[in-house]
Design a protein around this motif. Structure first.
Motif, PDB file in Angstrom:
ATOM      1  N   TYR A 304      -1.408   5.912   1.627  1.00  0.00           N
ATOM      2  CA  TYR A 304      -0.725   4.986   2.383  1.00  0.00           C
ATOM      3  C   TYR A 304      -1.546   3.816   2.798  1.00  0.00           C
ATOM      4  N   LEU A 305      -0.918   2.597   3.048  1.00  0.00           N
ATOM      5  CA  LEU A 305      -1.530   1.311   3.377  1.00  0.00           C
ATOM      6  C   LEU A 305      -1.388   1.246   4.895  1.00  0.00           C
ATOM      7  N   HIS A 306      -2.213   0.724   5.725  1.00  0.00           N
ATOM      8  CA  HIS A 306      -2.123   0.556   7.047  1.00  0.00           C
ATOM      9  C   HIS A 306      -2.479  -0.884   7.357  1.00  0.00           C
ATOM     10  N   SER A 307      -2.031  -1.278   8.727  1.00  0.00           N
ATOM     11  CA  SER A 307      -2.611  -2.602   9.272  1.00  0.00           C
ATOM     12  C   SER A 307      -3.833  -2.520   9.657  1.00  0.00           C
ATOM     13  N   PRO A 308      -4.678  -3.679   9.725  1.00  0.00           N
ATOM     14  CA  PRO A 308      -6.329  -3.853   9.890  1.00  0.00           C
ATOM     15  C   PRO A 308      -6.403  -3.028  11.086  1.00  0.00           C
ATOM     16  N   GLY A 309      -7.482  -2.202  11.119  1.00  0.00           N
ATOM     17  CA  GLY A 309      -7.804  -1.475  12.226  1.00  0.00           C
ATOM     18  C   GLY A 309      -6.874  -0.251  13.006  1.00  0.00           C
ATOM     19  N   VAL A 311      -5.960   2.625  10.625  1.00  0.00           N
ATOM     20  CA  VAL A 311      -5.960   3.690   9.562  1.00  0.00           C
ATOM     21  C   VAL A 311      -5.851   5.016  10.351  1.00  0.00           C
ATOM     22  N   ASP A 312      -6.667   5.144  11.409  1.00  0.00           N
ATOM     23  CA  ASP A 312      -6.767   6.578  12.127  1.00  0.00           C
ATOM     24  C   ASP A 312      -5.730   6.714  13.038  1.00  0.00           C
ATOM     25  N   ASP A 313      -4.887   5.926  13.155  1.00  0.00           N
ATOM     26  CA  ASP A 313      -4.068   6.129  14.033  1.00  0.00           C
ATOM     27  C   ASP A 313      -2.843   6.839  13.661  1.00  0.00           C
ATOM     28  N   VAL A 314      -1.997   7.595  14.449  1.00  0.00           N
ATOM     29  CA  VAL A 314      -0.901   8.250  14.147  1.00  0.00           C
ATOM     30  C   VAL A 314       0.351   7.191  13.964  1.00  0.00           C
ATOM     31  N   LYS A 315       0.934   7.129  12.822  1.00  0.00           N
ATOM     32  CA  LYS A 315       1.998   6.357  12.557  1.00  0.00           C
ATOM     33  C   LYS A 315       3.434   7.021  12.439  1.00  0.00           C
ATOM     34  N   PRO A 316       4.237   6.853  13.287  1.00  0.00           N
ATOM     35  CA  PRO A 316       5.574   7.639  13.408  1.00  0.00           C
ATOM     36  C   PRO A 316       6.444   7.325  12.281  1.00  0.00           C
ATOM     37  N   VAL A 317       6.331   6.079  11.979  1.00  0.00           N
ATOM     38  CA  VAL A 317       7.221   5.092  10.829  1.00  0.00           C
ATOM     39  C   VAL A 317       6.442   5.162   9.617  1.00  0.00           C
ATOM     40  N   THR A 318       7.090   5.745   8.787  1.00  0.00           N
ATOM     41  CA  THR A 318       6.716   5.449   7.036  1.00  0.00           C
ATOM     42  C   THR A 318       7.647   4.971   6.451  1.00  0.00           C
ATOM     43  N   HIS A 319       7.252   3.954   5.751  1.00  0.00           N
ATOM     44  CA  HIS A 319       8.030   3.085   4.838  1.00  0.00           C
ATOM     45  C   HIS A 319       7.607   3.536   3.463  1.00  0.00           C
ATOM     46  N   LEU A 320       8.594   4.097   2.643  1.00  0.00           N
ATOM     47  CA  LEU A 320       8.251   4.459   1.226  1.00  0.00           C
ATOM     48  C   LEU A 320       9.033   3.182   0.464  1.00  0.00           C
ATOM     49  N   LEU A 321       8.240   2.638  -0.468  1.00  0.00           N
ATOM     50  CA  LEU A 321       8.914   1.297  -1.273  1.00  0.00           C
ATOM     51  C   LEU A 321       8.966   1.928  -2.865  1.00  0.00           C
ATOM     52  N   ALA A 322      10.245   1.882  -3.104  1.00  0.00           N
ATOM     53  CA  ALA A 322      10.581   2.341  -4.829  1.00  0.00           C
ATOM     54  C   ALA A 322      10.641   0.744  -5.288  1.00  0.00           C
ATOM     55  N   VAL A 323       9.274   0.811  -6.082  1.00  0.00           N
ATOM     56  CA  VAL A 323       9.057  -0.470  -6.745  1.00  0.00           C
ATOM     57  C   VAL A 323       9.089  -0.537  -8.176  1.00  0.00           C
ATOM     58  N   ALA A 337       5.976  -6.473   1.812  1.00  0.00           N
ATOM     59  CA  ALA A 337       5.296  -5.364   2.459  1.00  0.00           C
ATOM     60  C   ALA A 337       3.825  -5.507   2.944  1.00  0.00           C
ATOM     61  N   ILE A 338       3.027  -5.858   2.006  1.00  0.00           N
ATOM     62  CA  ILE A 338       1.765  -6.322   2.385  1.00  0.00           C
ATOM     63  C   ILE A 338       1.637  -7.179   3.355  1.00  0.00           C
ATOM     64  N   ARG A 339       2.344  -8.510   3.421  1.00  0.00           N
ATOM     65  CA  ARG A 339       2.493  -9.445   4.454  1.00  0.00           C
ATOM     66  C   ARG A 339       2.726  -8.570   5.554  1.00  0.00           C
ATOM     67  N   TYR A 340       3.817  -7.818   5.684  1.00  0.00           N
ATOM     68  CA  TYR A 340       4.217  -7.278   6.880  1.00  0.00           C
ATOM     69  C   TYR A 340       3.017  -6.390   7.575  1.00  0.00           C
ATOM     70  N   LEU A 341       2.172  -5.763   6.900  1.00  0.00           N
ATOM     71  CA  LEU A 341       1.240  -4.922   7.199  1.00  0.00           C
ATOM     72  C   LEU A 341       0.188  -5.902   7.819  1.00  0.00           C
ATOM     73  N   ILE A 342      -0.179  -7.003   6.944  1.00  0.00           N
ATOM     74  CA  ILE A 342      -1.087  -8.118   7.404  1.00  0.00           C
ATOM     75  C   ILE A 342      -0.629  -8.655   8.964  1.00  0.00           C
ATOM     76  N   ALA A 348       3.751   1.860  12.108  1.00  0.00           N
ATOM     77  CA  ALA A 348       4.225   1.962  10.722  1.00  0.00           C
ATOM     78  C   ALA A 348       2.856   2.004   9.429  1.00  0.00           C
ATOM     79  N   ARG A 349       3.344   2.837   8.493  1.00  0.00           N
ATOM     80  CA  ARG A 349       2.406   2.686   7.389  1.00  0.00           C
ATOM     81  C   ARG A 349       3.330   2.725   6.132  1.00  0.00           C
ATOM     82  N   VAL A 350       2.776   2.257   5.065  1.00  0.00           N
ATOM     83  CA  VAL A 350       3.469   1.791   3.869  1.00  0.00           C
ATOM     84  C   VAL A 350       2.802   2.633   2.515  1.00  0.00           C
ATOM     85  N   GLY A 351       3.889   3.506   1.980  1.00  0.00           N
ATOM     86  CA  GLY A 351       3.458   4.125   0.705  1.00  0.00           C
ATOM     87  C   GLY A 351       4.244   3.493  -0.482  1.00  0.00           C
TER      88      GLY A 351
END
Length: 1208
Positions: A304-309, A311-323, A337-342, A348-351
């Motif tokens: 998974y990808l995370h917003s900066p800083g 990574v070690d936090d619990v992410k209750p929301v998981t976005h899975l992208l079918a690309v 999705a990348i800009r959303y995390l930036i 949230a985290r993104v897979g």
């Protein structure tokens, strides 16, 4: 119940692109409106609007200016209490933006996009607004539509918008205003492309908000509606209770910016109907637990990808992208999705699940491989997201947007990855070793496996891009999906589903258990019981081996929330069938009925009492099938119900040939407890004033009969406040008849641009007798109340200062003054009436105050002007007996009944409920009369008097030579009502002093019913109370035995009152005395002119700072409980206060404390028995306890116990 998603998320449209037509708080046309925010709580007739000078409702229309704005201007011109605005966009411009992939940077399009007609209108609108004002700008929009309608052919109703429509509207709008010819200005604007950037930014803003697909829509404080007139009214009505609730609880006040508050709390930057369902589109959910259980799930391989800083936090929301890596939409979704995390997301985290189809090229494979390496090895790096965004951008422009022949070589892509990795501080060695051999069968097989998994598990076909958020599937078949849509998905899912699960999971201790085993265990349990899942508050602790790991906690939240979401839920109706009715339901089957009723009832609640009665009525007359599920509280500290309840409605039988009083609707109470003291009362509609007229022992049941006609029976009278069935002997039954005495006419009075005109005096009567009842307007919501009966009435401003300053406002400002002096009111049913008045000050009187204190009024009186209500007092004094005589000199002799009473009338007010206190009341009356030669008029609150007392008091008045009047006041619906009857009675002697008496009454003394008077009350009536509206006697302090109970003086352990409360009174009073309310004087003139009643809807002792109290000499009230015996001989009145130490019964204490009480009591009982035709139980006066024998005392006490047992 969770509110609908569409009601909790508001589109945050705040920007410079909103063009407001009006501002209720600043525009001159609204200056006459009231600015009191509390007016929104004022009850009004259905459909009636509240005209408040506050921007509470923001109706912003998002529209293409080629459409009509006539509805907006029509509402505005008719002074609709709403702030109107528009956000303009060009439909053609947005279509081109969507075709270009949803690019949001206007600079990239400035020279490429032609200026369509709608964009031109926006540019011209902005020019007119900046140079000639917003009114002219809106007029221009109206003119465009008018010109278009003018040229419509008879056969066509949809004439296309032409340039000459726009140009003609521009010229027409500016012709009366412009200094230079409008045609020249128009040519210059078209040539220079002025305001083009602002026009495009406005359209881009609408595109980003996501509302352009709705064509024309309404944003009501950010909530999305369609643009019809009905939708506007419905939107306002939907929003009103939300605002009212926050005003009531103080969360919105006169300084609150309502729009900023709502949008700051629940605003989202983008609207997407796919995400915010609003009941129209039902989201699709899939459980993610069952595939994980298999062990080979694709989900287990995701990094998974995370917003900066974070990574070690619990992410209750998981976005899975079918690309789909081969499509432009797929890459666009990946970049968003990348800009959303930036931009940042803590929750949230993104897979990413890549698919490529059968014809995947090497460049497709290289991108997938680059992404997987980066997510697996460098997701914690600071610039990893910028690196991926740059790689995707290079890939899109060089491999997706170009034809295969023109595409860059794969080596160029590899070199670019190396270059970007170094630039973003990522080691390029890993990429070099992996990308050189990227194209292999295993990776191709993995892409095929992912495609099969997406189709099998989620129904996502090959080539379709989608977002799966904790099991919620959002397919991206059409339109543009932005990073803001991911933010919206995150907010919706977290607030409505996930946060509750997070709260439960956070309570679990994670330590000492294998994470893979835990994940599979959770999935297995969810797989077995996904539809039976109820509560995650397990008692067992779960431990991870090796300490906490945020990824596994995030996985568990994702799996649980997706499984929970697959349960079938209906927002439209409650699912009663799931309730267990085996042991807790009453079932009435009727196979032939087309109506079925399910009811869930708490049997020990007041609402349950009423509902069960209604269900009985339905069962009797409708004959439905019915299931009543009992749902009591799980635990009770005390029995919540203190009463027995029956619901009475007219029956459907024909009573035309029967005696209605016998066969009419009744309430029967059978098998009642014999030894419990009961009180009978009616729960009636608010406009009704109901009183008991018969309370006798006669028939087989305890009944309450409601009827307008009376049949008097010769039976034993009984006390409805103290019903003790065991005292009734063998009969043990009681009948009561209640009568609808009158209706309550209520209303609210408002003054333009000001607070309610508190103290304004109103009179009501007929044409021939204009003054039958009167009242004053309260500050609280401008409330007023009068007692009426069906008929035609005329409401007027009372003579005096009220009519000198004010007129009724009826329609426009220049209405006929004569017509504005009165209002005709028709009462033609039993539902009462609520009348809304608006008054306006006469010309030249705008700055004068209605309420002027007597001290301030002396100067005007010296000049010959009347006081604030002197005209009314002179004119209306004949409507009460006492003040008619007060017009004569105080030393003149006025015969008044027996005894030749003369002088100024003493007005005494008291309240009693139940036969015991009515017995005390008669003694108080006699004690007053025996100690004065002046005329006396007693005022009694009618609400709680028994039928017996009301039968006796006219005869007593004639026999002893006094006047009396029964007054009443219905407890206002907006004022919190006490539940205990004694507290209600206490409140009645404090809360409504300004409105319960006729305005012409100038002074009154309140005397408790259980008081004995030993002095001439004329002395107290004439006492100078130094201009104070109230005069009370302070509590005695010379009975030292009671020091521990004086909570207002010091904190003491004797009292069962919190120390904080005791300390509060000591701090609040700050040396002022704490007064007893058993005896007090009210200067009603001063009381009304200082609006003391509005401040006193609280404890009088608490309000001493705003309503000053004159302290009466201590001898005016002696009470054994608080005063020492040393001062008893000087007592002018003796009150039978309850003693918190001894709790001695009243009757017993009365004989012991007051020597003359026994004789007074005997005289009153003897007279009562004579009037009622009863035999006196004890024909001789009872001796005082001090002189009686033990046997006599014992007998006396036992006989009185029957009457005083209720008090104990």
């Amino acid at each position: 119940m969770t509110p609908p998603e569409s009601d909790t998320f508001r589109v945050d449209f705040r920007s410079d692109h909103v063009h407001y037509l009006n501002n209720l708080e600043e525009d001159a046309m609204y200056r006459r409106w009231r600015s009191n925010i509390n007016d929104i709580l004022m009850p009004v007739f259905p459909g009636q609007l509240r005209y408040i000078r506050k921007n509470l409702f923001h109706a912003v229309y998002v529209l293409d200016p080629a459409t009509s704005i006539d509805m907006i201007t029509s509402f505005y011109e008719n002074s609709f209490p709403m702030r109107f605005g528009v956000i303009l966009y060009s439909t053609q411009f947005i279509k081109k933006i969507e075709q270009s992939g949803g690019e949001l940077h206007s600079s990239e399009h400035g020279g490429e996009l032609e200026d369509d007609k709608s964009s031109l209108i926006i540019r011209l609108f902005i020019y007119i607004k900046e140079n000639h004002g917003i009114q002219s700008a809106f007029q221009f929009l109206s003119n465009v539509w008018i010109n278009r309608l003018r040229t419509e052919s008879a056969d066509s109703t949809d004439e296309a918008l032409e340039m000459h429509h726009i140009e003609g509207a521009f010229v027409e709008t500016l012709l009366p205003k412009a200094k230079s010819p409008p045609q020249e200005i128009l040519l210059k604007l078209e040539k220079e492309q002025s305001f083009k950037e602002l026009s495009q930014e406005s359209s881009l803003f609408v595109f980003k908000l996501g509302v352009s697909k709705l064509q024309c829509c309404l944003l009501m404080n950010g909530l999305v509606f369609d643009s019809s007139e009905d939708a506007l009214i419905n939107a306002m009505n939907d929003e009103l209770p939300r605002i009212q609730e926050q005003v009531y609880y103080g969360q919105i006040n006169s300084h609150t910016n309502v729009l900023d508050k709502f949008l700051s709390e629940n605003g989202v930057s983008r609207y997407n109907p796919q995400i915010i369902a609003g009941g129209k589109v039902k989201p699709r959910f899939v459980s993610l637990a069952s595939p994980v259980l298999g062990g080979e799930s694709v989900l287990n391989e995701i990094n998974y990808l995370h917003s900066p800083g974070t990574v070690d936090d619990v992410k209750p929301v998981t976005h899975l992208l079918a690309v789909d890596v081969t499509s432009r939409k797929g890459i666009k979704l990946l970049r968003e999705a990348i800009r959303y995390l930036i931009q940042g997301s803590k929750n949230a985290r993104v897979g990413v699940l890549f698919t490529a189809g059968q014809d995947a090229s090497l460049s497709n494979i290289l991108l997938v491989k680059t992404f997987e390496i980066t997510a697996a090895s460098y997701s914690h790096k600071e610039k990893v997201l910028e690196f991926l965004d740059q790689v995707c951008s290079f890939y899109e422009h060089n491999y997706i947007l170009r034809s295969p022949a023109a595409a860059e070589s794969t080596q160029s892509f590899i070199n670019k990855v190396y270059e970007l990795a170094e630039a973003n501080e990522l080691p390029s060695k890993t990429y070099k070793s992996s990308l050189s051999e990227a194209y292999n069968l295993k990776l191709i097989e993995h892409l095929n496996k992912v495609a099969q998994y997406l189709y099998r598990q989620f129904g996502i076909a090959s080539g379709v891009n989608a977002v799966i958020t904790n099991g919620r599937i959002t397919s991206l078949d059409a339109g543009v999906f932005l990073g803001d849509d991911l933010h919206l998905l995150e907010s919706v899912e977290f607030n409505h589903r996930i946060k509750h699960i997070v709260e439960i999971v956070e309570e679990v201790s994670w330590h000492g258990i294998d994470p893979d085993m835990l994940t599979r265990l959770v999935c297995f349990l969810l797989f077995l019981a996904s539809h039976l899942f109820r509560d995650l508050h397990a008692q067992a602790s779960i431990y991870y081996v090796g300490g906490p790991h945020s990824k596994y906690v995030s996985d568990i939240i994702m799996l649980i929330s997706s499984s929970m979401a697959t349960r079938d839920r209906s927002a439209e109706s409650a699912r009663f069938e799931i309730l267990n009715a085996q042991y807790s339901a009453v079932i009435l089957n009727n196979e032939n009925s087309s109506i079925h009723i399910d009811a869930v009832v708490d049997p020990l609640s007041p609402s349950g009492q009423k509902l069960s009665s209604l269900l009985r009525v339905l069962a009797k007359y409708v004959h439905p099938s019915m299931r009543i599920v009992l749902n009591p509280m799980s635990s009770l500290v005390d029995l919540p119900l203190k009463n027995y309840y029956r619901y009475v409605i007219p029956t459907m039988e024909d009573f035309s040939s029967t005696d209605y009083t016998v066969n009419g609707p009744k309430a029967f109470f059978a098998n009642m407890p014999l030894s419990k003291t009961l009180t009978m009362n009616l729960d009636v509609p608010e406009p009704w004033l109901v009183e008991p007229v018969i309370a006798v022992c006669n028939i087989t049941y305890l009944t309450a009969l409601t009827n307008l006609s009376l049949h008097i029976y010769k039976y034993i009278s009984h006390d409805l406040d103290n019903i003790l069935l065991e005292n009734l002997g063998d009969i043990r039954t009681l009948q009561a008849v209640f009568e609808l005495e009158a209706l309550v006419l209520t209303g609210h009075c408002a003054e333009k641009d000001r607070d309610p005109p508190r103290g304004l005096q109103l009179i009501l009567g007929t044409k021939n007798t204009p003054h039958l009842v009167d009242t004053i307007v309260m500050a609280n919501l401008g409330y007023w109340q009068m007692k009426v009966s069906p008929g035609v009435w005329y409401l007027q401003l009372a003579p005096g200062r009220s009519s000198e300053l004010y007129l009724f406002r009826d329609g426009g400002d220049d209405g006929n003054q004569e017509k504005s002096l009165s209002k005709r009111i028709t009462i033609n049913d039993l539902r009462g009436k609520v009348v809304h008045l608006e008054v306006v000050k006469k010309k030249g009187k705008e700055q004068e105050k209605l309420l002027i204190s007597s001290d301030d009024d002396k100067h005007s009186k010296e000049k010959g002007h009347n006081g604030w209500n002197s005209n009314l007092l002179k004119w209306a004094s004949g409507f009460i007996g006492g003040n008619e005589k007060s017009k004569k000199s105080s030393d003149s002799s006025v015969d008044h009944g027996k005894g030749g009473r003369h002088g100024k009338t003493i007005n005494i007010f008291s309240i009693a409920s139940g036969h015991l206190y009515e017995r005390f009341l008669k003694i108080m009356i006699l004690s007053v009369l025996k100690n004065t030669h002046r005329p006396v008029k007693f005022w009694f609150i009618k609400n709680y008097l028994s039928p017996q007392f009301k039968d006796v008091i006219p005869h007593m008045a004639q026999e002893y030579g006094f006047d009396y009047e029964l007054v009443t006041y219905k407890w206002p619906t907006w004022l919190h009502k006490q539940k205990e009857k004694q507290r209600i009675i206490w409140a009645y002697k404090i809360l409504f002093l300004d409105v319960i008496f006729p305005i012409s009454l100038e002074k009154v003394i309140f005397v408790d019913a259980d008081q004995v008077v030993r002095a001439d009350m004329g002395e107290l009536y004439d006492m100078d109370i130094k201009g104070r509206p109230l005069a009370y006697t302070p509590f005695c302090d010379n009975n030292k035995d009671m020091d521990g109970y004086r909570f207002w003086r010091q904190a003491n352990h004797v009292l069962l009152i919190p120390l904080s409360v005791q300390g509060f009174w000591r701090e609040h009073l700050r040396g002022r005395p704490y007064h007893i309310s058993a005896l007090y004087v009210v200067d009603l003139v001063k009381f009304r002119e200082t609006a003391a009643g509005d401040n006193l809807r609280d404890l009088p002792n608490y309000a001493q700072h705003t309503v000053p109290i004159f302290s009466l000499p201590q001898e005016w009230l002696w009470c054994e409980s608080w005063c020492g015996n040393a001062t008893k001989s000087r007592a002018k009145t003796i009150d039978l206060c309850n003693n918190p130490m001894t709790k001695e019964p009243k009757l017993q204490g009365a004989r012991r404390i007051v020597s003359e009480w026994t004789d007074l009591d005997f005289e009153a009982r003897k007279f009562t028995a004579k009037i009622l035709g009863d035999e006196l139980e004890n024909p001789d006066p009872l001796p005082s306890p001090s002189s009686s024998s033990p046997e006599t005392s014992s007998n006396d006490q036992s006989s009185d116990d029957l009457e005083s047992k209720a008090e104990l």
